[in-house]
Design a protein around this motif. Structure first.
Motif, PDB file in Angstrom:
ATOM      1  N   SER A  20       0.830  -1.196   0.000  1.00  0.00           N
ATOM      2  CA  SER A  20       0.000   0.000   0.000  1.00  0.00           C
ATOM      3  C   SER A  20       0.867   1.249   0.000  1.00  0.00           C
ATOM      4  O   SER A  20       0.612   2.202  -0.738  1.00  0.00           O
ATOM      5  N   ARG A  21       1.906   1.260   0.810  1.00  0.00           N
ATOM      6  CA  ARG A  21       2.795   2.422   0.876  1.00  0.00           C
ATOM      7  C   ARG A  21       3.618   2.570  -0.392  1.00  0.00           C
ATOM      8  O   ARG A  21       3.901   3.688  -0.832  1.00  0.00           O
ATOM      9  N   ALA A  22       3.983   1.450  -1.014  1.00  0.00           N
ATOM     10  CA  ALA A  22       4.708   1.521  -2.285  1.00  0.00           C
ATOM     11  C   ALA A  22       3.818   2.108  -3.373  1.00  0.00           C
ATOM     12  O   ALA A  22       4.275   2.892  -4.221  1.00  0.00           O
ATOM     13  N   LEU A  23       2.539   1.751  -3.361  1.00  0.00           N
ATOM     14  CA  LEU A  23       1.614   2.302  -4.343  1.00  0.00           C
ATOM     15  C   LEU A  23       1.433   3.804  -4.130  1.00  0.00           C
ATOM     16  O   LEU A  23       1.353   4.567  -5.106  1.00  0.00           O
ATOM     17  N   ILE A  24       1.402   4.237  -2.875  1.00  0.00           N
ATOM     18  CA  ILE A  24       1.325   5.670  -2.573  1.00  0.00           C
ATOM     19  C   ILE A  24       2.490   6.405  -3.227  1.00  0.00           C
ATOM     20  O   ILE A  24       2.327   7.476  -3.826  1.00  0.00           O
ATOM     21  N   ALA A  25       3.688   5.832  -3.116  1.00  0.00           N
ATOM     22  CA  ALA A  25       4.872   6.455  -3.707  1.00  0.00           C
ATOM     23  C   ALA A  25       4.748   6.538  -5.231  1.00  0.00           C
ATOM     24  O   ALA A  25       5.131   7.538  -5.839  1.00  0.00           O
ATOM     25  N   GLU A  26       4.198   5.493  -5.849  1.00  0.00           N
ATOM     26  CA  GLU A  26       4.030   5.498  -7.304  1.00  0.00           C
ATOM     27  C   GLU A  26       3.006   6.529  -7.752  1.00  0.00           C
ATOM     28  O   GLU A  26       3.122   7.104  -8.835  1.00  0.00           O
ATOM     29  N   LEU A  27       2.000   6.750  -6.928  1.00  0.00           N
ATOM     30  CA  LEU A  27       0.929   7.655  -7.319  1.00  0.00           C
ATOM     31  C   LEU A  27       1.399   9.092  -7.461  1.00  0.00           C
ATOM     32  O   LEU A  27       0.745   9.896  -8.134  1.00  0.00           O
ATOM     33  N   ARG A  28       2.519   9.434  -6.849  1.00  0.00           N
ATOM     34  CA  ARG A  28       3.047  10.788  -7.010  1.00  0.00           C
ATOM     35  C   ARG A  28       3.380  11.066  -8.478  1.00  0.00           C
ATOM     36  O   ARG A  28       3.216  12.185  -8.959  1.00  0.00           O
ATOM     37  N   GLU A  29       3.845  10.031  -9.191  1.00  0.00           N
ATOM     38  CA  GLU A  29       4.163  10.195 -10.610  1.00  0.00           C
ATOM     39  C   GLU A  29       2.900  10.233 -11.461  1.00  0.00           C
ATOM     40  O   GLU A  29       2.895  10.768 -12.563  1.00  0.00           O
TER      41      GLU A  29
END
Length: 284
Positions: A171-180
């Motif tokens: 979930s936290r990794a997806l949060i990081a990807e969503l910034r892009e």
């Protein structure tokens, strides 16, 4: 019958959480036992068992600490390779076929059960494509309605993402990807809404996202398809025993589902690239 089925699956979910916790405790203990026996005997097989036992726990620990750097996949390839490498060392060096061999094979079995069963997600009947997305109940028993939210913010569409929880590295990794992904959403006037059973304050790393973060009421009947009671990991950082089922939804401005992604494993919740590739559906 429905009540019995609901209680049965709730009991099974709690059992899965217990088994997952037990599996990781066993792997840690097995690794410490391998260290103890290595210093007592000097046999290389015990080092192979150490690698075999700690591959998965250490990999998941790295992913939890640095989710942006270490990404998982369906087979947790990095950990799987280390588990097999440790097993190979044990088989090649333990010529007597003693305790290290049996423990290493047992650890491989635990690893496979974790991959394909303990981390599996069972989705109930969900809103179908071309149907209206249902109302949800968020904190303070407020009703969240997709069409009303899109109209109020003048969005041409909505991207809804359900995150399993703060303690979930994926979930936290997806949060990081969503910034892009944020610039693409803003260009198309698509609103991003994140749902989870964790308080919004738990997602501190999401400050750079142009998104609204909402906490689902775990016990609300309207949220039942999206919330798993007793599905949160048994960790000190877990504030709730409930977890959201990881899933992603693309809605038009009227709150109608135009695309959905229901992953079968919480370790593969979908990626920003997958979401970006589906935005064209709002133009059809």
């Amino acid at each position: 019958m429905q009540v019995f089925s609901r209680h049965f699956y709730s009991l099974m979910r709690k059992f899965k959480v217990f088994l997952t916790t037990l599996a990781f405790v066993w792997l840690w203990i097995c690794g410490f036992w391998a260290i103890y026996r290595y210093f007592g005997s000097g046999a290389i097989a015990w080092l192979g068992l150490l690698l075999n036992a700690w591959a998965l726990p250490l990999w998941m620990l790295l992913r939890s600490i640095w989710p942006e750097k270490y990404r998982g996949d369906q087979r947790e390839s990095a950990a799987f390779a280390a588990v097999l490498a440790g097993l190979a060392v044990v088989l090649l060096t333990d010529t007597d076929r003693g305790q290290p061999v049996y423990l290493a094979i047992c650890n491989l079995f635990i690893f496979l059960v974790y991959l394909f069963h303990l981390s599996a997600v069972r989705h109930p009947d969900m809103p179908a494509v071309d149907s209206r997305f249902p109302e949800l109940v968020v904190t303070s028993c407020k009703i969240w309605h997709a069409e009303e939210y899109a109209r109020r913010n003048n969005f041409c569409g909505l991207l809804l993402i359900f995150l399993r929880g703060r303690c979930c590295a994926d979930s936290r990794a997806l949060i990081a990807e969503l910034r892009e992904l944020s610039p693409h959403l803003q260009k198309r006037s698509v609103g991003l809404v994140l749902f989870s059973t964790s308080p919004a304050s738990d997602w501190g790393g999401s400050g750079q996202l142009a998104a609204e973060i909402l906490q689902l009421e775990s016990g609300a009947c309207a949220n039942l398809p999206f919330v798993v009671a007793g599905g949160a990991p048994l960790l000190p950082c877990s504030r709730t025993t409930a977890a959201a089922r990881p899933c992603q939804w693309l809605l038009d401005s009227e709150g109608v589902v135009v695309w959905r992604h229901l992953p079968h494993n919480y370790r593969t919740p979908g990626s920003a690239d997958l979401l970006r590739s589906q935005l064209f559906r709002l133009e059809e």
